[in-house]
Every structure is written in C-alpha cells, then in structure tokens.
Design a protein around this motif. Structure first.
Motif, PDB file in Angstrom:
ATOM      1  N   ARG A 227       0.856  -1.200   0.000  1.00 46.21           N
ATOM      2  CA  ARG A 227       0.000   0.000   0.000  1.00 46.21           C
ATOM      3  C   ARG A 227       0.883   1.237   0.000  1.00 46.21           C
ATOM      4  O   ARG A 227       2.079   1.165   0.274  1.00 46.21           O
ATOM      5  N   SER A 228       0.285   2.384  -0.265  1.00 47.67           N
ATOM      6  CA  SER A 228       1.060   3.627  -0.293  1.00 47.67           C
ATOM      7  C   SER A 228       0.214   4.788   0.224  1.00 47.67           C
ATOM      8  O   SER A 228      -1.005   4.685   0.337  1.00 47.67           O
ATOM      9  N   CYS A 229       0.902   5.859   0.502  1.00 47.64           N
ATOM     10  CA  CYS A 229       0.259   7.099   0.941  1.00 47.64           C
ATOM     11  C   CYS A 229       0.078   7.966  -0.305  1.00 47.64           C
ATOM     12  O   CYS A 229       1.054   8.376  -0.920  1.00 47.64           O
ATOM     13  N   GLU A 230      -1.166   8.216  -0.677  1.00 48.31           N
ATOM     14  CA  GLU A 230      -1.451   8.935  -1.919  1.00 48.31           C
ATOM     15  C   GLU A 230      -2.195  10.236  -1.635  1.00 48.31           C
ATOM     16  O   GLU A 230      -3.289  10.215  -1.068  1.00 48.31           O
ATOM     17  N   LEU A 231      -1.607  11.345  -2.056  1.00 47.14           N
ATOM     18  CA  LEU A 231      -2.268  12.641  -1.927  1.00 47.14           C
ATOM     19  C   LEU A 231      -3.583  12.642  -2.704  1.00 47.14           C
ATOM     20  O   LEU A 231      -4.590  13.179  -2.247  1.00 47.14           O
ATOM     21  N   ARG A 232      -3.580  11.987  -3.862  1.00 46.68           N
ATOM     22  CA  ARG A 232      -4.790  11.899  -4.689  1.00 46.68           C
ATOM     23  C   ARG A 232      -5.922  11.209  -3.925  1.00 46.68           C
ATOM     24  O   ARG A 232      -7.072  11.645  -3.967  1.00 46.68           O
ATOM     25  N   ASP A 233      -5.599  10.110  -3.223  1.00 48.55           N
ATOM     26  CA  ASP A 233      -6.631   9.402  -2.461  1.00 48.55           C
ATOM     27  C   ASP A 233      -7.180  10.269  -1.336  1.00 48.55           C
ATOM     28  O   ASP A 233      -8.386  10.276  -1.077  1.00 48.55           O
ATOM     29  N   TRP A 234      -6.303  11.018  -0.658  1.00 47.16           N
ATOM     30  CA  TRP A 234      -6.760  11.931   0.392  1.00 47.16           C
ATOM     31  C   TRP A 234      -7.717  12.976  -0.208  1.00 47.16           C
ATOM     32  O   TRP A 234      -8.758  13.279   0.377  1.00 47.16           O
ATOM     33  N   ALA A 235      -7.378  13.503  -1.383  1.00 45.19           N
ATOM     34  CA  ALA A 235      -8.236  14.504  -2.028  1.00 45.19           C
ATOM     35  C   ALA A 235      -9.587  13.898  -2.393  1.00 45.19           C
ATOM     36  O   ALA A 235     -10.638  14.535  -2.187  1.00 45.19           O
ATOM     37  N   ILE A 236      -9.581  12.677  -2.921  1.00 42.69           N
ATOM     38  CA  ILE A 236     -10.833  11.995  -3.258  1.00 42.69           C
ATOM     39  C   ILE A 236     -11.668  11.764  -2.000  1.00 42.69           C
ATOM     40  O   ILE A 236     -12.882  11.995  -1.995  1.00 42.69           O
ATOM     41  N   ASP A 237     -11.015  11.324  -0.927  1.00 49.27           N
ATOM     42  CA  ASP A 237     -11.705  11.107   0.352  1.00 49.27           C
ATOM     43  C   ASP A 237     -12.318  12.407   0.862  1.00 49.27           C
ATOM     44  O   ASP A 237     -13.459  12.434   1.337  1.00 49.27           O
ATOM     45  N   THR A 238     -11.560  13.491   0.761  1.00 49.27           N
ATOM     46  CA  THR A 238     -12.043  14.789   1.241  1.00 49.27           C
ATOM     47  C   THR A 238     -13.222  15.275   0.400  1.00 49.27           C
ATOM     48  O   THR A 238     -14.199  15.818   0.943  1.00 49.27           O
ATOM     49  N   LEU A 239     -13.169  15.064  -0.913  1.00 47.52           N
ATOM     50  CA  LEU A 239     -14.317  15.425  -1.751  1.00 47.52           C
ATOM     51  C   LEU A 239     -15.545  14.605  -1.367  1.00 47.52           C
ATOM     52  O   LEU A 239     -16.667  15.122  -1.359  1.00 47.52           O
ATOM     53  N   GLY A 240     -15.331  13.337  -1.036  1.00 50.98           N
ATOM     54  CA  GLY A 240     -16.430  12.512  -0.542  1.00 50.98           C
ATOM     55  C   GLY A 240     -17.004  13.086   0.748  1.00 50.98           C
ATOM     56  O   GLY A 240     -18.226  13.114   0.940  1.00 50.98           O
ATOM     57  N   ALA A 241     -16.119  13.553   1.636  1.00 52.76           N
ATOM     58  CA  ALA A 241     -16.569  14.156   2.898  1.00 52.76           C
ATOM     59  C   ALA A 241     -17.403  15.410   2.633  1.00 52.76           C
ATOM     60  O   ALA A 241     -18.422  15.639   3.299  1.00 52.76           O
ATOM     61  N   VAL A 242     -16.976  16.204   1.667  1.00 51.32           N
ATOM     62  CA  VAL A 242     -17.737  17.413   1.313  1.00 51.32           C
ATOM     63  C   VAL A 242     -19.135  17.020   0.831  1.00 51.32           C
ATOM     64  O   VAL A 242     -20.143  17.606   1.272  1.00 51.32           O
ATOM     65  N   LEU A 243     -19.201  16.023  -0.045  1.00 55.32           N
ATOM     66  CA  LEU A 243     -20.514  15.591  -0.542  1.00 55.32           C
ATOM     67  C   LEU A 243     -21.397  15.086   0.597  1.00 55.32           C
ATOM     68  O   LEU A 243     -22.581  15.431   0.660  1.00 55.32           O
ATOM     69  N   GLY A 244     -20.846  14.295   1.506  1.00 52.36           N
ATOM     70  CA  GLY A 244     -21.630  13.789   2.636  1.00 52.36           C
ATOM     71  C   GLY A 244     -22.207  14.903   3.479  1.00 52.36           C
ATOM     72  O   GLY A 244     -23.387  14.875   3.860  1.00 52.36           O
ATOM     73  N   ALA A 245     -21.384  15.919   3.763  1.00 50.16           N
ATOM     74  CA  ALA A 245     -21.859  17.057   4.562  1.00 50.16           C
ATOM     75  C   ALA A 245     -22.914  17.856   3.801  1.00 50.16           C
ATOM     76  O   ALA A 245     -23.890  18.342   4.390  1.00 50.16           O
ATOM     77  N   LEU A 246     -22.737  17.992   2.488  1.00 45.65           N
ATOM     78  CA  LEU A 246     -23.728  18.713   1.676  1.00 45.65           C
ATOM     79  C   LEU A 246     -25.052  17.951   1.612  1.00 45.65           C
ATOM     80  O   LEU A 246     -26.126  18.565   1.672  1.00 45.65           O
ATOM     81  N   ILE A 247     -24.982  16.645   1.495  1.00 46.99           N
ATOM     82  CA  ILE A 247     -26.211  15.836   1.488  1.00 46.99           C
ATOM     83  C   ILE A 247     -26.948  16.014   2.809  1.00 46.99           C
ATOM     84  O   ILE A 247     -28.169  16.217   2.833  1.00 46.99           O
ATOM     85  N   PHE A 248     -26.209  15.954   3.926  1.00 50.82           N
ATOM     86  CA  PHE A 248     -26.854  16.130   5.219  1.00 50.82           C
ATOM     87  C   PHE A 248     -27.482  17.526   5.318  1.00 50.82           C
ATOM     88  O   PHE A 248     -28.604  17.670   5.816  1.00 50.82           O
ATOM     89  N   THR A 249     -26.757  18.542   4.861  1.00 46.93           N
ATOM     90  CA  THR A 249     -27.280  19.906   4.886  1.00 46.93           C
ATOM     91  C   THR A 249     -28.570  20.004   4.071  1.00 46.93           C
ATOM     92  O   THR A 249     -29.537  20.643   4.503  1.00 46.93           O
ATOM     93  N   ALA A 250     -28.605  19.355   2.922  1.00 49.23           N
ATOM     94  CA  ALA A 250     -29.819  19.356   2.088  1.00 49.23           C
ATOM     95  C   ALA A 250     -30.971  18.658   2.803  1.00 49.23           C
ATOM     96  O   ALA A 250     -32.114  19.139   2.771  1.00 49.23           O
ATOM     97  N   ILE A 251     -30.680  17.556   3.471  1.00 44.23           N
ATOM     98  CA  ILE A 251     -31.717  16.836   4.221  1.00 44.23           C
ATOM     99  C   ILE A 251     -32.294  17.716   5.316  1.00 44.23           C
ATOM    100  O   ILE A 251     -33.520  17.813   5.478  1.00 44.23           O
ATOM    101  N   VAL A 252     -31.426  18.378   6.076  1.00 41.59           N
ATOM    102  CA  VAL A 252     -31.879  19.275   7.154  1.00 41.59           C
ATOM    103  C   VAL A 252     -32.732  20.398   6.569  1.00 41.59           C
ATOM    104  O   VAL A 252     -33.799  20.728   7.104  1.00 41.59           O
ATOM    105  N   TYR A 253     -32.283  20.983   5.472  1.00 44.05           N
ATOM    106  CA  TYR A 253     -33.012  22.075   4.825  1.00 44.05           C
ATOM    107  C   TYR A 253     -34.411  21.616   4.395  1.00 44.05           C
ATOM    108  O   TYR A 253     -35.409  22.292   4.647  1.00 44.05           O
ATOM    109  N   ILE A 254     -34.476  20.461   3.761  1.00 38.82           N
ATOM    110  CA  ILE A 254     -35.766  19.934   3.279  1.00 38.82           C
ATOM    111  C   ILE A 254     -36.701  19.655   4.455  1.00 38.82           C
ATOM    112  O   ILE A 254     -37.884  20.007   4.413  1.00 38.82           O
ATOM    113  N   ILE A 255     -36.182  19.044   5.504  1.00 37.43           N
ATOM    114  CA  ILE A 255     -37.013  18.742   6.678  1.00 37.43           C
ATOM    115  C   ILE A 255     -37.530  20.023   7.311  1.00 37.43           C
ATOM    116  O   ILE A 255     -38.712  20.114   7.676  1.00 37.43           O
TER     117      ILE A 255
END
Length: 155
Positions: A114-142
């Motif tokens: 295995r290796s330490c990949e900056l690209r993988d960290w960036a992909i993971d962080t973009l996933g985190a952004v999407l998760g937080a945005l989805i939650f924000t949308a859910i709260v807004y809709i509710i």
C-alpha cells in the motif's frame, strides 16, 4: 443520574456509527494490497460484465469506493455534530473526516503493498464534502416541510 434526552441518545448513536465507519475504514486500509484486491475483485467482476474490463474501469471503481466510504462517514458524522450542537455546522464533519483520511493515508505507508497517496486523500475529502452537503440538504428539506406544515396548521 439524569436520563439522557432523545436528542442526546440520537447523538450518541451517530457518534458510535461514526466510530464504526472509522473502524471499518481502518480495517480495510490495514489489509495488504493483494488481500485488498481479492476483497474488491468480486465487485470488479460485476462492473466488468456491465462496462467491460479495463484498467480505467478498475481505477474508477477503486477510487469511487474511497469517495463513497468517506461520503457516508461524513454524512453520519454530520448527524452526530447536528444532534450534539443542535445546529448544522457543515465545516466540522468535513474537517474531521478529511483529517481522518490523512491519517488513513499515512497509516497505509506501513502496510505491505500500500502507499500514501495525496490523490486518495483529495478523493476522500471530496467525498466528505458531498456527505456534509447531502446532510445539509436533508436538514433544509425537513425544516421546509415542518415550516410548511406549521403554516398549514395555523390556517
């Protein structure tokens, strides 16, 4: 001892689920590269049967897995923060999930193949952004639905 409120219990449940997500991510990251490949091969076989076999397909599937595991983790952590602070603080799950992704990448430096990949960290962080945005949308809709119901009840 005072009995915890429904909101406190909900927060605890989401924090436990967040810890479970981190544990699962750690478990899969601790697997040597050959074992990790064997674990994902069955998914790849299904994808190959639909889209055809190529290195690009394998790359996309593996990176999508990174993205989605951090999307889900951030979504759950967003709920944990929301029920803890009674307020949506979108930046907190993004920051903490991204920090965990960085430690996960560092941890992989010590796992065979295995290796330490900056690209993988960036992909993971973009996933985190999407998760937080989805939650924000859910709260807004509710909140919009509740506000609509309150206006209708006043009539």
């Amino acid at each position: 001892m005072k009995k915890p409120s429904k909101k406190q219990l909900t927060a605890i449940i989401f924090w436990v689920l967040t810890a479970v997500c981190f544990g699962i991510i750690f478990y899969f990251s601790a697997c040597p590269a050959d074992e990790s490949s064997m674990q994902s091969d069955w998914i790849l076989k299904i994808i190959y049967s639909i889209f055809g076999e190529s290195k690009a397909t394998a790359f996309i599937v593996r990176k999508l897995a990174h993205f989605l595991e951090y999307t889900g983790t951030s979504l759950i952590m967003s709920a944990a923060f929301y029920f803890t602070f009674d307020k949506n603080r979108i930046y907190l799950p993004i920051i903490f999930t991204s920090l965990y992704a960085a430690t996960d990448e560092f941890h992989q430096r010590f796992v065979a193949g295995r290796s330490c990949e900056l690209r993988d960290w960036a992909i993971d962080t973009l996933g985190a952004v999407l998760g937080a945005l989805i939650f924000t949308a859910i709260v807004y809709i509710i909140k919009k639905i509740k506000a609509h119901d309150m206006r209708r009840d006043k009539k």
